[in-house]
Design a protein around this motif. Structure first.
Motif, short mmCIF file in Angstrom:
data_model
loop_
_atom_site.label_atom_id
_atom_site.label_comp_id
_atom_site.label_asym_id
_atom_site.label_seq_id
_atom_site.Cartn_x
_atom_site.Cartn_y
_atom_site.Cartn_z
N GLU A 39 0.83 -1.20 0.00
CA GLU A 39 0.00 0.00 0.00
C GLU A 39 0.87 1.25 0.00
OE1 GLU A 39 -1.12 -2.95 1.21
OE2 GLU A 39 -2.53 -2.62 -0.43
N GLN A 40 0.35 2.30 -0.60
CA GLN A 40 1.10 3.56 -0.72
C GLN A 40 0.25 4.75 -0.35
OE1 GLN A 40 2.38 3.46 -4.85
NE2 GLN A 40 4.39 2.71 -4.25
N LEU A 41 0.94 5.80 0.09
CA LEU A 41 0.34 7.12 0.30
C LEU A 41 1.04 8.07 -0.66
CD1 LEU A 41 0.40 7.21 4.20
CD2 LEU A 41 -1.59 6.76 2.75
N VAL A 42 0.27 8.82 -1.43
CA VAL A 42 0.83 9.72 -2.43
C VAL A 42 0.41 11.15 -2.11
CG1 VAL A 42 0.98 10.30 -4.87
CG2 VAL A 42 0.81 7.90 -4.16
N GLU A 43 1.41 12.00 -1.88
CA GLU A 43 1.14 13.40 -1.54
C GLU A 43 1.23 14.28 -2.79
OE1 GLU A 43 3.95 12.01 1.95
OE2 GLU A 43 3.93 11.80 -0.23
N SER A 44 0.56 15.42 -2.72
CA SER A 44 0.66 16.43 -3.76
C SER A 44 0.34 17.79 -3.15
CB SER A 44 -0.30 16.14 -4.92
OG SER A 44 -1.64 16.17 -4.48
N TRP A 97 -2.44 -1.36 15.84
CA TRP A 97 -1.98 -2.70 15.50
C TRP A 97 -2.10 -2.93 14.00
CZ3 TRP A 97 0.14 -4.27 19.79
CH2 TRP A 97 -0.45 -3.98 21.01
N PRO A 98 -1.34 -3.86 13.46
CA PRO A 98 -1.56 -4.25 12.07
C PRO A 98 -2.99 -4.75 11.89
CG PRO A 98 0.52 -5.12 12.87
CD PRO A 98 -0.19 -4.54 14.05
N GLN A 99 -3.51 -4.58 10.68
CA GLN A 99 -4.88 -4.95 10.40
C GLN A 99 -4.93 -6.16 9.47
OE1 GLN A 99 -7.63 -3.06 11.82
NE2 GLN A 99 -5.80 -2.53 13.01
N ARG A 100 -5.70 -7.16 9.90
CA ARG A 100 -5.86 -8.34 9.05
C ARG A 100 -7.23 -8.28 8.38
NH1 ARG A 100 -3.89 -13.43 8.43
NH2 ARG A 100 -2.41 -13.18 10.15
N VAL A 101 -7.25 -8.39 7.06
CA VAL A 101 -8.50 -8.47 6.30
C VAL A 101 -8.40 -9.71 5.43
CG1 VAL A 101 -10.02 -7.35 4.65
CG2 VAL A 101 -8.72 -5.96 6.27
N GLY A 102 -9.13 -10.74 5.82
CA GLY A 102 -9.00 -12.02 5.12
C GLY A 102 -7.57 -12.53 5.26
N PRO A 103 -6.96 -12.92 4.15
CA PRO A 103 -5.59 -13.44 4.21
C PRO A 103 -4.51 -12.35 4.24
CG PRO A 103 -6.39 -13.52 1.98
CD PRO A 103 -7.54 -13.03 2.83
N LYS A 104 -4.92 -11.11 4.07
CA LYS A 104 -3.94 -10.02 3.95
C LYS A 104 -3.77 -9.30 5.28
CE LYS A 104 -2.55 -6.28 0.91
NZ LYS A 104 -2.76 -5.63 -0.39
N VAL A 105 -2.50 -8.97 5.57
CA VAL A 105 -2.19 -8.21 6.77
C VAL A 105 -1.63 -6.85 6.35
CG1 VAL A 105 -0.82 -8.09 8.87
CG2 VAL A 105 -1.72 -10.29 8.10
N TYR A 106 -2.23 -5.79 6.85
CA TYR A 106 -1.77 -4.44 6.57
C TYR A 106 -0.92 -3.95 7.73
CZ TYR A 106 -5.38 -4.46 2.96
OH TYR A 106 -6.15 -4.77 1.87
N ASP A 107 0.15 -3.22 7.38
CA ASP A 107 1.04 -2.69 8.41
C ASP A 107 0.30 -1.73 9.33
OD1 ASP A 107 3.94 -2.42 6.20
OD2 ASP A 107 3.07 -4.13 7.29
N ALA A 108 0.86 -1.54 10.50
CA ALA A 108 0.27 -0.60 11.45
C ALA A 108 0.55 0.85 11.06
CB ALA A 108 0.80 -0.86 12.85
N GLU A 109 1.57 1.10 10.24
CA GLU A 109 1.92 2.47 9.89
C GLU A 109 2.48 2.54 8.47
OE1 GLU A 109 5.03 4.43 12.25
OE2 GLU A 109 3.75 6.20 12.28
N TYR A 110 2.10 3.61 7.78
CA TYR A 110 2.59 3.88 6.43
C TYR A 110 3.00 5.34 6.33
CZ TYR A 110 0.34 -0.51 5.01
OH TYR A 110 -0.03 -1.82 4.88
N TRP A 111 4.00 5.59 5.45
CA TRP A 111 4.45 6.96 5.18
C TRP A 111 4.45 7.21 3.68
CZ3 TRP A 111 5.44 10.57 8.84
CH2 TRP A 111 5.67 10.12 10.15
N GLY A 112 4.14 8.42 3.31
CA GLY A 112 4.32 8.85 1.93
C GLY A 112 5.76 9.27 1.69
N TYR A 146 5.16 15.11 5.08
CA TYR A 146 4.92 13.69 4.86
C TYR A 146 3.51 13.31 5.33
CZ TYR A 146 9.98 13.24 4.32
OH TYR A 146 11.29 13.37 3.89
N CYS A 147 2.85 12.53 4.52
CA CYS A 147 1.57 11.96 4.90
C CYS A 147 1.82 10.68 5.70
CB CYS A 147 0.75 11.66 3.65
SG CYS A 147 -0.90 11.00 3.96
N ASN A 148 1.00 10.49 6.71
CA ASN A 148 1.14 9.33 7.59
C ASN A 148 -0.21 8.69 7.82
OD1 ASN A 148 0.84 8.51 10.74
ND2 ASN A 148 2.85 7.89 9.96
N ALA A 149 -0.22 7.38 7.88
CA ALA A 149 -1.44 6.64 8.25
C ALA A 149 -1.04 5.60 9.29
CB ALA A 149 -2.05 5.97 7.03
#
Length: 125
Positions: free
Chosen positions: A2-7, A101-116, A94-97
Motif C-alpha cells: 500500500e502507498q500514500l501519495v502526496e501532492s 496494531w496491524p490490520q488483518r483483512v482475510g488473508p492479507k495483513v496491513y502494516d500498522a503504519e505507512y508513510w508517503g 509527509y503523509c502518515n497513516a
C-alpha cells in the motif's frame, strides 16, 4: 504494498495559502488515523496535524488556527489547508497513516503504519 501519495507542495510567499493532499492506494486507510508531519532541514520529523477515522482532529501549537486538516468519511484521503504560511512552515511534508496494531483483512495483513514520500513546501519572500 500500500502507498500514500502526496501532492500540493510548492513555493509560496509569507501570508499565502496552499493545500496539500494525500491519497491512499487502498480503502483500508479509511479506518486509519491519517495526518501530516513536517521535517525541516536538520530537524526531526514533527507532527503538524492528524485526524482520526471518526473525524477527531489534533494540531500542533504552530498549526492551530492557521491550518485545517480534513478527510471525507470512508475515503482514504486527507487534505491539509494551510493559510497564512510563514517561513517556519518550510519543510518536507509527509503523509502518515497509522493504527495501533496491524490490520488483518482475510488473508492479507496491513502494516500498522505507512508513510508517503513527502512533498516540499517552501515559504519565502
Amino acid at each position: 504494498q500500500e502507498q500514500l501519495v502526496e501532492s500540493g507542495g510548492e513555493l509560496v510567499q509569507p501570508g499565502g495559502s496552499l493545500r496539500l493532499s494525500c491519497v491512499g492506494s487502498s480503502n483500508i486507510f479509511s479506518i486509519y488515523t491519517m495526518g501530516w508531519y513536517r521535517q525541516a532541514p536538520g530537524n526531526q520529523r514533527e507532527l503538524v496535524a492528524d485526524i482520526n477515522y471518526d473525524g477527531t482532529t489534533n494540531y500542533s501549537r504552530s498549526a492551530k488556527g492557521r491550518f485545517t486538516i480534513s478527510r471525507n468519511g470512508g475515503e482514504s484521503r486527507v487534505d491539509l489547508q494551510m493559510n497564512n504560511v510563514q517561513p517556519d512552515d518550510t519543510g518536507v511534508y509527509y503523509c502518515n497513516a497509522r493504527r495501533k496494531w496491524p490490520q488483518r483483512v482475510g488473508p492479507k495483513v496491513y502494516d500498522a503504519e505507512y508513510w508517503g514520500q513527502g512533498t516540499q513546501v517552501t515559504v519565502f519572500a
